[in-house]
Design a protein around this motif. Structure first.
Motif, PDB file in Angstrom:
ATOM      1  N   THR A 178      24.957   2.216  23.480  1.00  0.00           N
ATOM      2  CA  THR A 178      23.932   2.202  22.436  1.00  0.00           C
ATOM      3  C   THR A 178      22.553   1.965  23.034  1.00  0.00           C
ATOM      4  O   THR A 178      21.561   2.540  22.571  1.00  0.00           O
ATOM      5  CB  THR A 178      24.228   1.112  21.396  1.00  0.00           C
ATOM      6  OG1 THR A 178      24.388  -0.150  22.059  1.00  0.00           O
ATOM      7  CG2 THR A 178      25.478   1.432  20.615  1.00  0.00           C
TER       8      THR A 178
ATOM      9  N   TYR B 204      26.930  -1.113   8.209  1.00  0.00           N
ATOM     10  CA  TYR B 204      27.514   0.111   8.761  1.00  0.00           C
ATOM     11  C   TYR B 204      28.935   0.260   8.254  1.00  0.00           C
ATOM     12  O   TYR B 204      29.721  -0.693   8.285  1.00  0.00           O
ATOM     13  CB  TYR B 204      27.525   0.063  10.290  1.00  0.00           C
ATOM     14  CG  TYR B 204      26.156   0.105  10.916  1.00  0.00           C
ATOM     15  CD1 TYR B 204      25.670   1.272  11.483  1.00  0.00           C
ATOM     16  CD2 TYR B 204      25.348  -1.033  10.938  1.00  0.00           C
ATOM     17  CE1 TYR B 204      24.407   1.308  12.061  1.00  0.00           C
ATOM     18  CE2 TYR B 204      24.088  -1.002  11.502  1.00  0.00           C
ATOM     19  CZ  TYR B 204      23.624   0.176  12.063  1.00  0.00           C
ATOM     20  OH  TYR B 204      22.372   0.211  12.614  1.00  0.00           O
TER      21      TYR B 204
ATOM     22  N   GLY C 255      31.046   2.867  11.429  1.00  0.00           N
ATOM     23  CA  GLY C 255      30.093   3.176  12.491  1.00  0.00           C
ATOM     24  C   GLY C 255      28.853   3.930  12.052  1.00  0.00           C
ATOM     25  O   GLY C 255      27.983   4.219  12.873  1.00  0.00           O
TER      26      GLY C 255
END
Length: 403
Positions: A236, A375, A378
């Motif tokens: 990320t 989220y 995801g």
């Protein structure tokens, strides 16, 4: 966010066939030309369509009005407006998540779902507006930043060791190698280096933002040309750097300033007994004395100077999805009442009520504990706010008393 399937307005009419056909044809043509079009429905035969366009021209993307009426069944003005609000948000929801949200809204009202192909075509039609709403103005600095451990923490012993053993704690930071100064740092226990690195990079980028009258959101984000790292960065973190235009290089050795910083910290620890909770304040003060500048002091001065400006006061992670991705994720769930309980606070948003009982991940804002981002599988779903921190005027306190 109001459910569009509850609308009883006399103006909530289906979109005209001409508009639907225009959006649908434009989406099909784009799918044949752009290999990276997102979330193409299975009902769209892209390969066959690409061949037909090549042979007969773009007119083959025009579909008979009767089919358009079927494919855009249930798309009213309210549905279109809700799709626009969901897709053109700074949260940068994917088309898949927008489709999932609209399906859940329809299911809650026992309404037939909007065809996936219609949602996809409308989202592609709104791409230009989405780009305007989510754009980020960056300025590439002629500089290289380094990220890594400034003061390494020692691993815990096999027996677990003393919980108060400060040798387990370390300092991870970001250094401007070109101008030889510390931009940001975080302290934490050994084993959390990846999270500390991401948060340090978050701090460095936030500290480097400047007000700009012509910048998106009233800001310009200063980013380095290159980020050098001696340790491994999370995926990320790499994706955030790529979206901001930063290249990542593997550093064979830390910058020379590290030796001076480690000596500075060793001298401090020799003279003072410092609890890990106070490391940030003590280390920042030492940096300011030694180099005339330090991250916490610089940020405080910038906040005092620019804090009156609306763009500067906004939550950085709410403006730039790449920054939000650097924040740590925590597991949570949506209650049957449509709330997320996290750290003793109840976070609510209208969209949460459409997914009761779902397991989610949350990220808390670094600016205020009143806000989290939720989220689902995801994918970003929404921003939720803590009802315990709500004021009567609709605003929110930044923190609970004593925090």
């Amino acid at each position: 966010m109001t459910n569009p399937f509850r609308s009883t307005s006399v103006f909530n009419l289906p979109l005209t066939l001409e508009v639907c056909q225009q959006m649908h044809a434009a989406a099909l043509l784009r799918a044949t030309r752009d290999m990276e079009v997102d979330a193409v429905p299975g009902s769209v035969p892209v390969a066959r369509l690409r061949e037909l366009v090549h042979r007969f021209g773009p007119e083959v993307c025009l579909v008979h009005p009767a089919e358009i009426e079927q494919r855009f069944r249930g798309v009213t003005l309210s549905v279109y407006e809700r799709l626009e609000a969901l897709y053109c948000s700074r949260l940068a929801r994917s088309i898949q998540m927008v489709t999932r949200i609209v399906d859940a809204m329809a299911r809650c009202e026992n309404h037939p779902r909007v065809p996936e192909e219609a949602t996809w075509a409308i989202c592609l039609y709104l791409d230009e507006r989405r780009h305007q709403q989510t754009s980020v103005t960056t300025h590439q600095l002629d500089a290289t930043w380094w990220i890594g451990a400034i003061v390494p923490g020692a691993p815990a012993t096999a027996e677990g060791g003393d919980k108060d053993d400060t040798s387990r704690y370390g300092i991870v930071g970001v250094i401007d190698v070109t101008h030889t100064r510390v931009l940001a740092f975080r302290q934490g226990a050994h084993g959390s280096e990846a999270e500390l690195s991401a948060l340090s990079l978050y701090d460095a980028l936030v500290n480097a933002r400047l007000p700009h009258a012509l910048g998106a959101g009233g800001l310009v984000w200063q980013v380095p040309t290159c980020l050098a790292a001696t340790g491994a960065l999370s995926e990320t973190c790499k994706a955030s750097c790529a979206s901001l235009g930063m290249s990542i290089e593997r550093a064979s050795a830390p910058p020379p300033l590290i030796q001076d910083l480690q000596q500075l910290w060793t001298d401090l620890r020799t003279r003072l007994v410092v609890a890990p909770a106070r490391w940030a304040t003590v280390f920042d003060s030492a940096l300011n004395r030694a180099y005339g500048t330090s991250p916490l002091r610089a940020r405080k001065e910038a906040d005092h100077r620019f804090g009156r400006l609306t763009g500067y006061r906004r939550d950085p992670a709410g403006l730039v999805p790449a920054l939000r991705a650097l924040l740590p994720l925590h597991d949570a769930s949506i209650s049957q009442e449509g709330e997320v309980l996290y750290d003793g606070l109840h976070y609510a948003d209208d969209l949460l009520a459409n997914f009761p009982g779902s397991q989610v991940s949350v990220q808390r804002s670094e600016q205020t504990e009143a806000a989290i981002w939720v989220y689902l599988d995801g994918e970003i779903l929404c921003q939720a706010m803590a009802r315990e921190l709500a004021r009567r005027d609709g605003s929110y306190r930044s923190h609970r008393p004593g925090r």
